[in-house]
Scaffold this active site. Structure first.
Site, PDB file in Angstrom:
ATOM      1  N   SER A 130       0.868  -1.165   0.000  1.00  0.00           N
ATOM      2  CA  SER A 130       0.000   0.000   0.000  1.00  0.00           C
ATOM      3  C   SER A 130       0.910   1.220   0.000  1.00  0.00           C
ATOM      4  O   SER A 130       1.855   1.318  -0.783  1.00  0.00           O
ATOM      5  CB  SER A 130      -0.925  -0.069   1.224  1.00  0.00           C
ATOM      6  OG  SER A 130      -1.679   1.102   1.339  1.00  0.00           O
ATOM      7  N   TYR A 144      -3.701   8.655  -7.385  1.00  0.00           N
ATOM      8  CA  TYR A 144      -2.850   7.670  -6.715  1.00  0.00           C
ATOM      9  C   TYR A 144      -3.422   7.314  -5.340  1.00  0.00           C
ATOM     10  O   TYR A 144      -3.547   6.136  -4.993  1.00  0.00           O
ATOM     11  CB  TYR A 144      -1.430   8.225  -6.593  1.00  0.00           C
ATOM     12  CG  TYR A 144      -0.484   7.284  -5.889  1.00  0.00           C
ATOM     13  CD1 TYR A 144      -0.081   6.094  -6.498  1.00  0.00           C
ATOM     14  CD2 TYR A 144      -0.002   7.563  -4.616  1.00  0.00           C
ATOM     15  CE1 TYR A 144       0.780   5.221  -5.849  1.00  0.00           C
ATOM     16  CE2 TYR A 144       0.855   6.706  -3.966  1.00  0.00           C
ATOM     17  CZ  TYR A 144       1.255   5.535  -4.590  1.00  0.00           C
ATOM     18  OH  TYR A 144       2.111   4.669  -3.949  1.00  0.00           O
ATOM     19  N   LYS A 148      -4.649   3.714  -3.517  1.00  0.00           N
ATOM     20  CA  LYS A 148      -4.052   3.123  -2.308  1.00  0.00           C
ATOM     21  C   LYS A 148      -5.078   3.043  -1.171  1.00  0.00           C
ATOM     22  O   LYS A 148      -5.022   2.127  -0.365  1.00  0.00           O
ATOM     23  CB  LYS A 148      -2.800   3.898  -1.896  1.00  0.00           C
ATOM     24  CG  LYS A 148      -1.634   3.737  -2.893  1.00  0.00           C
ATOM     25  CD  LYS A 148      -1.172   2.289  -3.045  1.00  0.00           C
ATOM     26  CE  LYS A 148       0.036   2.147  -3.943  1.00  0.00           C
ATOM     27  NZ  LYS A 148       0.501   0.761  -4.111  1.00  0.00           N
TER      28      LYS A 148
HETATM   29  N1  NAP Z   1       8.622   5.028  -3.873  1.00  0.00           N
HETATM   30  C1  NAP Z   1       7.764   5.452  -2.977  1.00  0.00           C
HETATM   31  O1  NAP Z   1       7.939   6.540  -2.372  1.00  0.00           O
HETATM   32  C2  NAP Z   1       6.559   4.621  -2.614  1.00  0.00           C
HETATM   33  C3  NAP Z   1       5.829   4.980  -1.461  1.00  0.00           C
HETATM   34  C4  NAP Z   1       4.728   4.248  -1.108  1.00  0.00           C
HETATM   35  C5  NAP Z   1       4.329   3.165  -1.887  1.00  0.00           C
HETATM   36  N2  NAP Z   1       5.036   2.822  -3.007  1.00  0.00           N
HETATM   37  C6  NAP Z   1       4.561   1.686  -3.789  1.00  0.00           C
HETATM   38  O2  NAP Z   1       5.603   0.749  -3.928  1.00  0.00           O
HETATM   39  C7  NAP Z   1       5.361  -0.036  -5.111  1.00  0.00           C
HETATM   40  C8  NAP Z   1       6.656  -0.141  -5.903  1.00  0.00           C
HETATM   41  O3  NAP Z   1       7.021   1.134  -6.364  1.00  0.00           O
HETATM   42  P1  NAP Z   1       8.542   1.649  -6.384  1.00  0.00           P
HETATM   43  O4  NAP Z   1       8.629   2.808  -5.481  1.00  0.00           O
HETATM   44  O5  NAP Z   1       9.480   0.521  -6.201  1.00  0.00           O
HETATM   45  O6  NAP Z   1       8.614   2.246  -7.859  1.00  0.00           O
HETATM   46  P2  NAP Z   1       9.321   1.703  -9.213  1.00  0.00           P
HETATM   47  O7  NAP Z   1      10.789   1.592  -8.985  1.00  0.00           O
HETATM   48  O8  NAP Z   1       8.826   2.629 -10.244  1.00  0.00           O
HETATM   49  O9  NAP Z   1       8.719   0.255  -9.405  1.00  0.00           O
HETATM   50  C9  NAP Z   1       7.415   0.047  -9.869  1.00  0.00           C
HETATM   51  C10 NAP Z   1       7.353  -1.319 -10.497  1.00  0.00           C
HETATM   52  O10 NAP Z   1       5.989  -1.585 -10.889  1.00  0.00           O
HETATM   53  C11 NAP Z   1       6.043  -2.151 -12.174  1.00  0.00           C
HETATM   54  N3  NAP Z   1       4.795  -2.043 -12.920  1.00  0.00           N
HETATM   55  C12 NAP Z   1       4.111  -0.937 -13.308  1.00  0.00           C
HETATM   56  N4  NAP Z   1       3.012  -1.295 -13.999  1.00  0.00           N
HETATM   57  C13 NAP Z   1       2.998  -2.651 -14.065  1.00  0.00           C
HETATM   58  C14 NAP Z   1       2.144  -3.619 -14.630  1.00  0.00           C
HETATM   59  N5  NAP Z   1       1.042  -3.282 -15.337  1.00  0.00           N
HETATM   60  N6  NAP Z   1       2.454  -4.939 -14.471  1.00  0.00           N
HETATM   61  C15 NAP Z   1       3.548  -5.323 -13.803  1.00  0.00           C
HETATM   62  N7  NAP Z   1       4.428  -4.452 -13.269  1.00  0.00           N
HETATM   63  C16 NAP Z   1       4.136  -3.133 -13.386  1.00  0.00           C
HETATM   64  C17 NAP Z   1       7.193  -1.433 -12.875  1.00  0.00           C
HETATM   65  O11 NAP Z   1       7.567  -2.212 -13.999  1.00  0.00           O
HETATM   66  P3  NAP Z   1       8.287  -1.644 -15.323  1.00  0.00           P
HETATM   67  O12 NAP Z   1       9.753  -1.706 -15.020  1.00  0.00           O
HETATM   68  O13 NAP Z   1       7.861  -2.578 -16.385  1.00  0.00           O
HETATM   69  O14 NAP Z   1       7.789  -0.243 -15.538  1.00  0.00           O
HETATM   70  C18 NAP Z   1       8.214  -1.449 -11.738  1.00  0.00           C
HETATM   71  O15 NAP Z   1       8.861  -2.700 -11.668  1.00  0.00           O
HETATM   72  C19 NAP Z   1       4.219   0.637  -5.848  1.00  0.00           C
HETATM   73  O16 NAP Z   1       3.020  -0.066  -5.586  1.00  0.00           O
HETATM   74  C20 NAP Z   1       4.163   2.022  -5.214  1.00  0.00           C
HETATM   75  O17 NAP Z   1       2.875   2.571  -5.276  1.00  0.00           O
HETATM   76  C21 NAP Z   1       6.137   3.541  -3.384  1.00  0.00           C
END
Ligand code: NAP
Length: 269
Positions: A130, A144, A148
């Site tokens: 989340s 977004y 969530k």
């Molecule tokens: N970074 C933050 O500050 C933060 C905070 C709270 C929550 N989150 C959550 O953490 C999770 C991971 O994000 P992250 O921060 O690690 O960002 P990230 O580095 O951009 O990673 C996101 C991943 O999701 C994949 N993705 C997007 N659409 C997809 C689909 N249709 N099918 C399969 N994979 C898909 C991307 O794949 P591709 O390489 O193919 O694009 C990438 O591997 C997300 O759910 C995000 O909302 C992040």
């Protein structure tokens, strides 16, 4: 017996760091992603599978492949997601739907596909990523946050019925984490012709970008995910990475108007 975790969105950020961390801890990892071609595993315990959370057939094939290669799946981590961020009035229905297709329906789709397997073996764990933005909001993140907040409601309700049949559900609520989230993965939505919004967008986006420079690491979140997967408890929520624990505690403790004042003070300054 070596345990196995299947992770969605393992090409970068939190998903990739969690794949590496679980492999270091002796787990097998089915690291799934949209484009696994050319990926080099950091450990022989990691195998790559193609999985797009918006494509049911790819989910089924990845699950079957991991079960056949590793002999089973013990945990599924629903991590794939991205942020559609900006002025709501500028967002087309197509972009709104894409945000929900990935962050909400994609997560539900993977969950639906693994549940018959977990139900049959009377065990398993679902770990939903989340966000601290699943219980709080920041300006310009209306799409977004709504995904969530949906993940939070879905997961909290679902965990009761799964618990009754031996399946655990955990939710991870990351704070501000330095990944591709705010760069490559960001779907920034704006229309400069909507002139009234532009001063606000400039101020808010610049303060939000600033907050990412002091973000926590994916490894911090990976460690919390590992704790959630192995602590043996029935705890549901795990804030992970600054400032999630503090912010979520404040949200519970202080009146809403104070909390909103705090957010405005940070983002609209
Ligand atoms: N970074 C933050 O500050 C933060 C905070 C709270 C929550 N989150 C959550 O953490 C999770 C991971 O994000 P992250 O921060 O690690 O960002 P990230 O580095 O951009 O990673 C996101 C991943 O999701 C994949 N993705 C997007 N659409 C997809 C689909 N249709 N099918 C399969 N994979 C898909 C991307 O794949 P591709 O390489 O193919 O694009 C990438 O591997 C997300 O759910 C995000 O909302 C992040």
């Amino acid at each position: 017996m070596t345990r196995t975790i299947l992770i969605t969105g393992a090409s970068s950020g939190i998903g990739r760091a969690t794949a590496d961390y679980f492999a270091q801890k002796g787990w097998n990892v089915a690291a799934t992603m949209r484009s696994p071609e050319g990926q080099k595993p950091s450990s022989p315990r990691i195998r790559y599978y193609r999985l797009d959370v918006t494509d049911t057939e790819s989910i089924r094939l990845a699950i079957d492949g991991a079960i056949s290669d590793f002999g089973g799946i013990d945990a599924v981590m629903n991590n794939a997601g991205y942020g559609a961020v900006g002025v709501f009035e500028a967002a087309s229905m197509e972009r709104i739907k894409r945000q929900f297709e990935t962050n909400v329906f994609g997560l539900m789709n993977v969950t639906s596909c693994i549940l018959p397997y977990f139900r049959a073996r009377k065990s398993g764990m679902i770990i939903n990523i989340s966000s601290m933005g699943g219980k709080t909001t920041f300006p310009l993140y209306s799409l977004y946050h709504s995904t969530k907040w949906a993940v939070e409601g879905f997961s909290e309700s679902l965990h009761y019925e799964l618990r009754a049949i031996g399946i655990k559900l955990k939710m991870i609520e990351p704070g501000v984490i330095k990944t591709d989230f705010n760069t490559r993965s960001l779907d920034f939505i704006n229309d400069e012709k909507l002139a009234e919004y532009q001063p606000y967008v400039q101020t808010a986006m610049s303060n939000i970008e600033q907050s990412y420079t002091t973000g926590d690491t994916s490894e911090t979140v990976a460690k919390t995910i590992y704790r959630a997967a192995t602590d043996g408890s029935s705890r549901l929520r795990y804030p992970a990475g600054k400032p999630a624990p503090l912010l979520l505690a404040l949200r519970k403790l202080i009146p809403e108007r104070w909390f909103i004042g705090l957010v405005r003070g940070q983002i609209e300054k």
